[in-house]
Motif scaffolding. Structure first.
Motif, mmCIF file in Angstrom:
data_model
loop_
_atom_site.group_PDB
_atom_site.id
_atom_site.type_symbol
_atom_site.label_atom_id
_atom_site.label_comp_id
_atom_site.label_asym_id
_atom_site.label_seq_id
_atom_site.Cartn_x
_atom_site.Cartn_y
_atom_site.Cartn_z
ATOM 1 N N THR A 5 0.832 -1.186 0.000
ATOM 2 C CA THR A 5 0.000 0.000 0.000
ATOM 3 C C THR A 5 0.875 1.247 0.000
ATOM 4 O O THR A 5 0.401 2.346 -0.060
ATOM 5 N N ASP A 6 2.200 1.029 0.037
ATOM 6 C CA ASP A 6 3.175 2.099 -0.076
ATOM 7 C C ASP A 6 4.455 1.442 -0.566
ATOM 8 O O ASP A 6 4.750 0.315 -0.183
ATOM 9 N N ALA A 7 5.212 2.126 -1.414
ATOM 10 C CA ALA A 7 6.395 1.501 -2.011
ATOM 11 C C ALA A 7 7.591 1.553 -1.070
ATOM 12 O O ALA A 7 8.013 2.625 -0.666
ATOM 13 N N PRO A 8 8.148 0.399 -0.698
ATOM 14 C CA PRO A 8 9.351 0.389 0.149
ATOM 15 C C PRO A 8 10.586 0.766 -0.656
ATOM 16 O O PRO A 8 10.593 0.650 -1.869
ATOM 17 N N GLU A 9 11.610 1.230 0.029
ATOM 18 C CA GLU A 9 12.861 1.542 -0.649
ATOM 19 C C GLU A 9 14.022 0.996 0.187
ATOM 20 O O GLU A 9 13.985 0.969 1.402
ATOM 21 N N ALA A 10 15.058 0.530 -0.525
ATOM 22 C CA ALA A 10 16.243 -0.020 0.136
ATOM 23 C C ALA A 10 17.402 0.073 -0.844
ATOM 24 O O ALA A 10 17.211 0.283 -2.028
ATOM 25 N N PRO A 11 18.666 -0.077 -0.377
ATOM 26 C CA PRO A 11 19.811 -0.011 -1.289
ATOM 27 C C PRO A 11 19.710 -1.095 -2.362
ATOM 28 O O PRO A 11 19.247 -2.194 -2.109
ATOM 29 N N PRO A 12 20.187 -0.817 -3.620
ATOM 30 C CA PRO A 12 20.103 -1.805 -4.704
ATOM 31 C C PRO A 12 20.906 -3.048 -4.409
ATOM 32 O O PRO A 12 21.964 -2.990 -3.766
ATOM 33 N N LEU A 13 20.423 -4.177 -4.890
ATOM 34 C CA LEU A 13 21.197 -5.415 -4.825
ATOM 35 C C LEU A 13 22.107 -5.464 -6.051
ATOM 36 O O LEU A 13 21.834 -4.828 -7.066
ATOM 37 N N PRO A 14 23.211 -6.244 -5.984
ATOM 38 C CA PRO A 14 24.150 -6.267 -7.107
ATOM 39 C C PRO A 14 23.547 -6.821 -8.394
ATOM 40 O O PRO A 14 23.954 -6.446 -9.475
ATOM 41 N N GLN A 15 22.570 -7.706 -8.286
ATOM 42 C CA GLN A 15 22.027 -8.303 -9.500
ATOM 43 C C GLN A 15 20.560 -8.678 -9.295
ATOM 44 O O GLN A 15 20.194 -9.301 -8.309
ATOM 45 N N LEU A 16 19.737 -8.256 -10.236
ATOM 46 C CA LEU A 16 18.325 -8.612 -10.208
ATOM 47 C C LEU A 16 18.114 -9.833 -11.097
ATOM 48 O O LEU A 16 18.898 -10.096 -12.012
ATOM 49 N N PRO A 17 17.056 -10.597 -10.871
ATOM 50 C CA PRO A 17 16.863 -11.828 -11.632
ATOM 51 C C PRO A 17 16.622 -11.567 -13.122
ATOM 52 O O PRO A 17 16.092 -10.529 -13.516
ATOM 53 N N GLU A 18 17.014 -12.532 -13.936
ATOM 54 C CA GLU A 18 16.786 -12.444 -15.386
ATOM 55 C C GLU A 18 15.330 -12.803 -15.678
ATOM 56 O O GLU A 18 14.778 -13.748 -15.112
ATOM 57 N N LEU A 19 14.711 -12.024 -16.562
ATOM 58 C CA LEU A 19 13.302 -12.216 -16.868
ATOM 59 C C LEU A 19 13.117 -12.773 -18.274
ATOM 60 O O LEU A 19 13.971 -12.609 -19.143
ATOM 61 N N ARG A 20 11.987 -13.428 -18.495
ATOM 62 C CA ARG A 20 11.654 -13.984 -19.805
ATOM 63 C C ARG A 20 10.441 -13.254 -20.378
ATOM 64 O O ARG A 20 9.529 -12.889 -19.633
ATOM 65 N N PRO A 21 10.416 -13.046 -21.709
ATOM 66 C CA PRO A 21 9.272 -12.383 -22.326
ATOM 67 C C PRO A 21 7.945 -13.089 -22.044
ATOM 68 O O PRO A 21 6.908 -12.440 -21.881
ATOM 69 N N ASP A 22 7.986 -14.423 -21.979
ATOM 70 C CA ASP A 22 6.748 -15.169 -21.728
ATOM 71 C C ASP A 22 6.473 -15.363 -20.241
ATOM 72 O O ASP A 22 5.536 -16.054 -19.861
ATOM 73 N N GLY A 23 7.299 -14.749 -19.405
ATOM 74 C CA GLY A 23 7.110 -14.846 -17.965
ATOM 75 C C GLY A 23 5.889 -14.070 -17.509
ATOM 76 O O GLY A 23 5.486 -13.075 -18.124
ATOM 77 N N LEU A 24 5.295 -14.511 -16.413
ATOM 78 C CA LEU A 24 4.093 -13.885 -15.886
ATOM 79 C C LEU A 24 4.410 -12.482 -15.362
ATOM 80 O O LEU A 24 5.238 -12.312 -14.476
ATOM 81 N N ALA A 25 3.716 -11.480 -15.917
ATOM 82 C CA ALA A 25 3.928 -10.096 -15.501
ATOM 83 C C ALA A 25 2.832 -9.607 -14.572
ATOM 84 O O ALA A 25 3.068 -8.728 -13.738
#
Length: 449
Positions: free
Chosen positions: A105-125
């Motif tokens: 109900t509110d956007a949290p914020e925190a320091p970035p992680l070194p790597q975010l997961p790889e996504l697929r075009p057919d992945g559930l959005a």
């Protein structure tokens, strides 16, 4: 660009300092949106959110919705947008049915992680809940590819460029706002102005002040604007076109708006199960009263008068509901439940709905859901809910009730208001001695009025 986060990253790399979002006078650049949503993704991942998870977002039109949306996708999870006007039992149903691990109900914020997961075009959005044949909302599963194809098709059909700025007045929990007024301008490299809620005067002031070239609305918005005095006081010379969808636009409302505002309306057609749009009335050759022709790459046809659509924007199915999926998608074609005719040029014209759906101000209401609430009242013996024509909202909800005890119209409307979102509640309750039925006992709603 194969995923929604990749679209944002590419824009942030190409034009980092270009404004994408304007909200209450504050501007957010592509780079800021990218970096801040990275921090949201970091916070989600730190809480164990990842691929295969769903995260609900229940908030109004504000920048935090966009940060949450992109942050959820960057974390590898799927967005479950929730209408904040829903009552707690309705929200709880969507949360439980979707299996959402968190609700923001509110956007949290925190320091970035070194790597975010790889996504697929057919992945559930996203899992976007919409009414269906059971009367309970069903979650349409939409992929990154679904969203991007539809956004690119809309941008192409309306000839969007980086100079276009879209005003967003529709709620961000709805696919129209997500695709037409957020993703499509981003595809074109343009920008958007976000309003917290719809107000005709504030909308006209914002259009003039921010120089918006387009907006998307439902027929009710156009009806309200037609009845808003003082419109000539605002400089809307930069308004290039306006999109109308979600419900059929009365031709009289269409023509009056264009006379009053000297702006071109582009009418389209689509549904959540098709991500957003499937057809658009072409800018170069409009036919007023028509929903236009199929978007490039999209197929539309009529079978027994019903519109069927096929293409890369069609959902993969309903979440955890293979039976409903099989009923909706047959041999690759999405059965819309909408009835239409088509002319010799391939332009489609809506003529009715197979489903007993009420569309009030662009909001879809399934009568069975309202009827089930009415039946919970001890003084209600029988109930039937239908839509009646309304000059402002397009349709209004009316309940027809057979009583078995003392209860007033006001009491039943208040009863519904405690259990349903306001837009779903009956505007009027008509008491009857009996409801018309077929020989098999089915209520004949067309005989209720």
């Amino acid at each position: 660009m194969t995923t929604i986060p990749e679209l944002l990253r590419s824009r942030a790399a190409e034009t980092p300092d270009r404004t994408f979002l304007v909200f209450e006078g504050l501007e957010t650049t592509y780079r800021e949106l990218d970096e801040r949503s990275d921090r949201v993704a970091s916070a989600l991942i730190a809480q164990g959110i990842g691929a295969g998870d769903a995260v609900a977002v229940c908030m109004g039109n504000r920048p935090e919705f966009l940060l949450a949306w992109w942050g959820i996708l960057k974390a590898g999870a799927a967005l479950v947008p929730v209408n904040p006007a829903l009552r707690p039992p309705e929200v709880d149903y969507i949360r439980r049915d979707s299996g959402a691990r968190l609700m923001l109900t509110d956007a949290p914020e925190a320091p970035p992680l070194p790597q975010l997961p790889e996504l697929r075009p057919d992945g559930l959005a996203a899992i976007v809940y919409t009414s269906g044949t059971t009367g309970k909302p069903k979650g349409a599963m939409l992929s990154h590819a679904n969203y991007l194809w539809d956004a690119e098709a809309i941008a192409k059909a309306t000839r969007m460029t980086e100079a276009d700025r879209f005003l967003c007045i529709l709620p961000l929990f709805h696919v129209n706002a997500q695709v037409v007024t957020t993703l499509a301008p981003m595809v074109a490299g343009g920008s958007m102005v976000l309003m917290g809620k719809f107000s005709p005067i504030e909308m006209l002031e914002t259009l003039a002040r921010t120089g918006c070239s387009a907006f998307s609305g439902v027929p009710t918005v156009y009806t309200v604007l037609n009845n808003t005095p003082g419109a000539q006081e605002y400089d809307l010379s930069r308004l290039r076109f306006c999109i109308c969808g979600a419900a059929p636009m009365p031709v009289e409302v269409f023509r009056e708006f264009e006379r009053k505002y000297a702006a071109t309306i582009v009418e389209g057609y689509g549904l959540t199960e098709g991500t957003c749009a499937s057809s658009v009335n072409p800018l170069a050759r409009r036919k007023i009263g028509s929903i236009g022709v199929a978007l490039d790459g999209q197929e539309m046809k009529l079978v027994d008068g019903e519109i069927l659509i096929r293409g890369p924007n069609v959902m993969s199915g309903y979440f955890k509901n293979p039976t409903a999926t099989a009923e909706a998608i047959r041999d690759g074609w999405l059965c819309t439940g909408d009835l239409a005719r088509v002319d010799e040029d391939g332009y489609f014209y809506l003529v009715g709905r197979k489903k007993e759906m009420i569309i009030r101000g662009g909001q879809k209401i399934y009568p069975k859901e309202v009827e089930e609430v009415l039946y919970q009242h001890p003084a209600v013996a029988e109930a039937a809910v239908a839509g009646i024509a309304d000059a402002k909202w397009g349709e209004e909800v009316v309940a027809y009730v057979v009583r078995r005890g003392e209860v007033t119209e006001a009491e039943l409307i208040d009863f519904c208001g405690q259990r349903l979102a306001g837009f779903k509640c009956p505007k009027a309750v008509c008491f009857r001695e009996a409801l018309p039925k077929t020989a098999t006992g089915k209520i004949q709603k067309h005989l209720l009025e």
